[in-house]
Design an enzyme around this catalytic site. Structure first.
Site, PDB file in Angstrom:
ATOM      1  N   GLN A 229      19.757  -9.161  16.822  1.00 21.20           N
ATOM      2  CA  GLN A 229      18.375  -9.623  16.546  1.00 21.20           C
ATOM      3  C   GLN A 229      17.722  -8.994  15.404  1.00 21.20           C
ATOM      4  OE1 GLN A 229      15.143  -7.567  18.969  1.00 21.20           O
ATOM      5  NE2 GLN A 229      14.997  -9.610  19.859  1.00 21.20           N
ATOM      6  N   GLY A 230      17.242 -10.093  14.667  1.00 20.03           N
ATOM      7  CA  GLY A 230      16.594  -9.780  13.373  1.00 20.03           C
ATOM      8  C   GLY A 230      15.275  -9.937  13.442  1.00 20.03           C
TER       9      GLY A 230
ATOM     10  N   SER B 258      12.426  -6.983  13.657  1.00 19.45           N
ATOM     11  CA  SER B 258      11.688  -5.818  13.187  1.00 19.45           C
ATOM     12  C   SER B 258      11.975  -5.618  11.528  1.00 19.45           C
ATOM     13  CB  SER B 258      11.929  -4.516  13.737  1.00 19.45           C
ATOM     14  OG  SER B 258      11.667  -4.489  15.150  1.00 19.45           O
TER      15      SER B 258
ATOM     16  N   SER C 238      21.016  -4.159  16.347  1.00 16.71           N
ATOM     17  CA  SER C 238      22.199  -3.523  16.997  1.00 16.71           C
ATOM     18  C   SER C 238      23.371  -4.566  16.797  1.00 16.71           C
ATOM     19  CB  SER C 238      21.876  -3.345  18.415  1.00 16.71           C
ATOM     20  OG  SER C 238      20.752  -2.575  18.591  1.00 16.71           O
TER      21      SER C 238
ATOM     22  N   GLU D 264      11.413 -13.397  31.314  1.00 15.77           N
ATOM     23  CA  GLU D 264      11.450 -11.753  32.291  1.00 15.77           C
ATOM     24  C   GLU D 264      10.903 -12.018  33.494  1.00 15.77           C
ATOM     25  OE1 GLU D 264      11.086  -8.142  33.514  1.00 15.77           O
ATOM     26  OE2 GLU D 264      12.510  -9.159  32.265  1.00 15.77           O
TER      27      GLU D 264
END
Lengths: 332, 395
Positions: free
Chosen positions: B128-129, B131, B163, B246
Site C-alpha cells: 500500500q502506498g 501515507s 509494508s 469492512e
C-alpha cells in the site's frame, strides 16, 4: 446469530423510555430529594403494569415470561431515567423467590435486598446499610450460602441523615436478623449473577445518561467564541464516555443473552464482567460529565452528581469490582 | 438479541473446522519474521490452500471470485482460523483486504480479470502506498505527483509505512493528479507494478528492531493508464469504497488471540506463584472482562452489518477500545515476567520447565505501541466518534 435488539426488544425499551419521560421526569423525581426517594404508589403500580417487576415471572404464575435480555433493555432505560426505589430487588424477587415475594410482581409489595456483611476481612466492621427500608414489605438478605427473607418490622435500624444519593434513603443496621431461609447457595448465586447483570443494565443507563448530558452541554456552551465541543480536549472526553458506555452495554447484553441461551458461553463469567465494566463506565462517565460542565458541574443544580452517586449505590449493590474481577479471572 | 448460530452457520463452521484440523498440523514451520522472501512463500502457499479449498476471498462477492459469505459466516471463519492457529493473512493483507475489494467495485471487467484471480490464488502480492512523510492522519494532503504522458502516468514522490514492499508485485498507490491544493478532489488510484524502474525501497527499523515497513521513493515511475481504478481525480472516493467492504470483522482475530494470550499469562503466573497475589488476579480478570466485552461488541458490529449491509460507526469504538486494551495486556505481561522482560532472547526458567516465554511478552508489549497509531490513531478515532457519532462540531 443476531446480536442487535429484536423489534420486540427495541419496542420494549422505547415503551419504558416514554413511560419514564412522561410519568417520572427528573424534575419530579428531584422534588422528592431527601425524602423517601420513591415514585408514588400510583407510579409504582404503573411500573408494575408496564411489566417492570413481572417480566421474568413465568406466564403460568401470572408474569410475562420473558428473560434476562428483555429485562436488561428495560433496566437500562430505568437507569437512564434515574428511577428511584427498590426496583432491582423487587424485580429479582418476583421470579427468584416468588413465595417470599408475594405481591412484588404486581407492584403491591416492594422488596429490598442487602448483602449479609462478611464476618471477617476488611469489610467486617462496616454495618449493613439497607436502602428504602421504610417502604419495604420484605427484605431479602443475600448471603454466600443462601437467601433469607426478613420482615422489615423486625429490623432494628437507624436512618442515615445524609445518604450519598439523595434519592436513595439508607438505614444503618448493626445486626441483620437471620430471617426465614428462602433459597440455598444455588439461589443465592443466581441472585448475585442476575443482580450483576441487571444492576449492570441500570449502570449502563446511567453511563448513557451522563454521556447525553455532557454532549448536549458541549454543543451548547460557548467559550473562545465556539462551542466547547469543537475543542479536541472536550471531544476526546466525550468519545471516551461513548466507548465506556457502548462496551459496557455490549457486555451487559451478552451476559443477559448468555443466561437466557444455555450453551453460548459461561453465564457466571459474563455476568461478573458485565457488572464490573458497567460499574466502571457509570462512575467514569459521571466524573467526566461533571468535568465537561465545568463549575456548573460541581453545583447541586446540575444533576450530573445524581448519576454519579447512584452509580456508587449500584456499584456497591452488585459487589465490589475487585471481587467481580477475581471471579472473571478464575473462570477465564 | 440472539447469540445462537443457525443450522447452516453451524454446518459452515463444522466443515471449515474439519478442513483446518486436516491441513493446519501439516503446515511447515513459520518463516522467520526477518526473512521477507520466506514469509512471502509461506503466506502465499497458505493462501493457495485456502483458494483450492474454496475459502479464498471469503467475504468477496461472487463476481469478484469470492465466496460471498455473510458477515456472520465471515466471523465464524475468523474464529475458526484463530482457534486452529492457522496462519494469518500476512503478506496477502493489502491484496485481500484493500486493493482487491476496491478493484471488485471500481475495476473494469478487464481489470478484474487481470488483478483479482492472482490475489485470490496467492500468486500476486500487493503493498500500500497511501501515507507520505507529510500526509499521515491528514491523508488528503498527499503530494506524490502523477503526470499524464500518453497512455502512461509518470509518478514522482515519496510514500512511507509501506509494508512488505520488497516482496510485492503491485502497489495500490494514491497520487496527486489535480492542483497542489486540490486535496480530496485531485487524487487518483493507481495499481503500480513494483518491477518498474525508478522505484527505490528503504526499510525502516522499528522499535522492535525489525523491518516491517519502509519508505518508497518514486522517481519518474511509469504506470499504464490502464492500471487506473476509476476516473482521474476520483481516487479519494475509490479508496473510501474499500471501507464499505469492512463488515465489522476487522481485528476480530486479535481479540480471540488476546484471550489465549491472557490464559497463557495466567498459567505463567501460577507457575511463578504470582497468582497468589490478589492484585494480579484482579488485573487479569479486568483485562479478561474487557476482552469479553469487545468480543460482544464485535458480534454486535457484525450483526449490524448483516442487517444494514454497512458496519456502521461501531468499528471506531471497537478499534479504539481494542488497541488501547492490547497495550494494557502487554504491560500486564511485562509486569508479570519481571526481569525476564529485559531480554528479547528467550530465557530458560530455572525450574527446568523450559522457556519462560519472555520473548512473547516483550514482543506483545512493544508491538502494542503500533496499535494505537496504525489504521488511524486513537486520537483520530476519538475525533471520528465525537464528530460522526456524537455530532460534536468540527474544530
Amino acid at each position: 446469530m443476531d446480536f442487535e435488539l429484536s423489534e420486540d426488544e427495541a419496542a420494549l425499551a422505547q415503551g419504558i423510555r416514554s413511560l419514564c419521560a412522561g410519568r417520572f421526569p427528573l424534575e419530579r423525581l428531584r422534588a422528592a430529594e431527601g425524602g423517601d426517594g420513591l415514585v408514588d404508589a400510583e407510579g409504582w403500580t404503573e411500573l408494575a403494569d408496564a411489566g417492570v417487576f413481572s417480566l421474568q415471572l413465568p406466564e403460568s404464575a401470572g408474569g410475562i415470561g420473558l428473560g434476562m435480555a428483555a429485562s436488561s433493555v428495560v433496566f437500562e432505560e430505568l437507569g437512564r431515567a434515574l428511577l428511584p426505589g427498590p426496583i432491582l430487588a423487587s424485580h429479582l424477587a418476583s421470579y427468584l423467590v416468588p413465595d417470599a415475594a408475594d405481591g412484588a410482581a404486581d407492584g403491591k409489595v416492594m422488596v429490598g435486598a442487602v448483602r449479609r456483611p462478611p464476618t471477617s476481612g476488611t469489610e467486617a466492621f462496616v454495618p449493613a446499610l439497607v436502602e428504602h427500608l421504610s417502604s419495604l414489605g420484605v427484605l431479602i438478605v443475600v448471603g454466600d450460602d443462601g437467601l433469607a427473607a426478613v420482615d422489615p418490622a423486625d429490623v432494628d435500624a437507624v436512618r442515615i441523615g445524609r445518604p450519598l444519593d439523595p434519592l436513595t434513603p439508607l438505614w444503618r443496621v448493626d445486626e441483620l436478623p437471620e430471617g426465614r431461609p428462602v433459597g440455598g447457595a444455588e439461589q443465592a448465586r443466581r441472585w448475585r449473577r442476575d443482580q450483576a447483570v441487571l444492576g449492570g443494565a441500570l449502570l449502563v443507563g446511567l453511563a448513557a445518561g451522563t454521556l447525553d448530558m455532557a454532549v448536549a452541554y458541549a454543543k451548547e456552551r460557548e467559550q473562545f467564541g465556539k462551542p466547547i465541543g469543537s475543542f479536541q480536549a472536550v471531544k476526546h472526553m466525550c468519545a471516551d464516555m461513548l466507548v465506556a458506555a457502548e462496551t459496557a452495554r455490549a457486555a451487559v447484553h451478552a451476559a443477559a443473552v448468555t443466561i437466557d441461551q444455555p450453551g453460548v458461553g459461561d453465564p457466571e463469567r459474563a455476568a461478573a464482567g458485565a457488572g464490573l465494566l458497567a460499574s466502571e463506565a457509570a462512575i467514569k462517565n459521571g466524573k467526566i460529565c461533571i468535568q465537561v460542565h465545568g463549575g456548573m458541574g460541581f453545583t447541586w443544580e446540575v444533576p450530573a452528581h445524581l448519576y454519579l452517586m447512584r452509580a456508587r449505590v449500584l456499584s456497591q449493590a452488585i459487589g465490589p469490582v475487585g471481587g467481580l474481577a477475581e471471579l472473571v479471572a478464575e473462570l477465564y | 438479541m440472539d447469540l445462537r448460530y443457525s443450522e447452516a452457520e453451524e454446518k459452515f463452521r463444522l466443515e471449515l473446522r474439519q478442513w483446518l484440523a486436516d491441513v493446519v498440523p501439516k503446515l511447515g514451520p513459520k518463516a522467520s519474521s526477518l526473512d521477507w522472501p520466506a514469509r512471502r512463500t509461506y503466506d502465499t502457499a497458505w493462501q493457495r490452500m485456502l483458494f483450492d479449498a474454496g475459502y479464498a476471498g471469503i467475504d468477496w462477492p461472487v463476481e469478484g471470485g469470492g465466496r460471498a459469505a455473510s458477515p456472520v459466516e465471515h466471523l465464524i471463519y475468523l474464529e475458526e482460523l484463530e482457534r486452529a492457529h492457522a496462519p494469518y493473512v500476512g503478506v496477502n493483507f493489502v491484496g485481500l483486504l484493500h486493493a482487491g475489494p476496491t478493484i471488485v467495485v471500481e475495476g473494469t471487467p478487464e481489470q478484474r480479470a487481470r488483478f483479482l484471480p492472482p490475489i485470490l490464488r496467492g500468486d500476486e502480492v500487493w503493498c500500500q502506498g497511501f501515507s507520505e512523510p507529510g500526509a499521515g492522519s491528514d491523508l488528503a494532503s498527499l503530494r506524490t505527483k502523477a503526470v499524464r504522458d500518453g497512455d502512461e502516468y509518470v509518478v514522482t514522490g515519496q510514500k512511507i509505512w509501506t509494508s512488505h514492499a520488497e516482496v510485492a508485485d503491485y502497489c495500490e498507490l494514491l497520487v496527486r493528479t489535480g492542483d497542489d491544493d486540490s486535496r480530496h478532489r485531485g487524487i487518483t488510484w493507481l495499481a503500480m507494478p513494483m518491477d518498474r524502474p525508478g522505484i527505490d525501497f528503504r526499510p525502516l527499523k522499528t522499535i522492535a528492531g525489525s523491518t516491517e515497513f519502509g519508505e518508497l521513493f518514486l522517481d519518474g515511475v511509469r504506470v499504464p493508464v490502464a492500471n487506473r481504478m476509476g476516473e482521474e481525480n476520483d481516487g479519494w472516493r475509490v479508496t473510501m469504497v474499500t471501507l464499505s467492504f469492512e463488515r465489522g470483522t476487522a481485528f476480530v482475530s486479535e481479540v480471540l488471540q488476546s484471550m489465549g494470550f491472557l490464559r497463557d499469562l495466567r498459567e505463567m503466573a501460577k507457575r511463578t506463584g504470582a497468582w497468589s497475589e490478589g492484585d494480579v488476579r484482579r488485573r487479569m480478570g479486568h483485562l479478561g472482562a474487557e476482552l469479553d466485552a469487545l468480543w460482544a461488541l464485535a458480534r454486535r458490529n457484525v450483526s449490524q452489518a448483516a442487517r444494514t449491509g454497512v458496519p456502521g460507526v461501531g468499528g471506531s469504538v471497537y478499534k479504539l477500545g481494542l488497541s488501547e486494551l492490547r497495550q494494557r495486556i502487554g504491560e500486564f505481561g511485562m509486569d508479570l515476567i519481571g526481569g525476564a522482560g529485559l531480554s528479547w532472547d528467550e530465557l530458560e526458567g530455572l525450574d527446568g520447565a523450559g522457556p519462560i516465554g519472555n520473548a512473547d511478552q516483550v514482543n506483545t508489549w512493544v508491538h502494542g505501541f503500533s496499535r494505537t497509531i496504525a489504521a488511524g490513531t486513537s486520537q483520530i478515532q476519538r475525533n471520528i466518534i465525537a464528530e460522526r457519532i456524537l455530532g460534536l462540531p468540527k474544530g
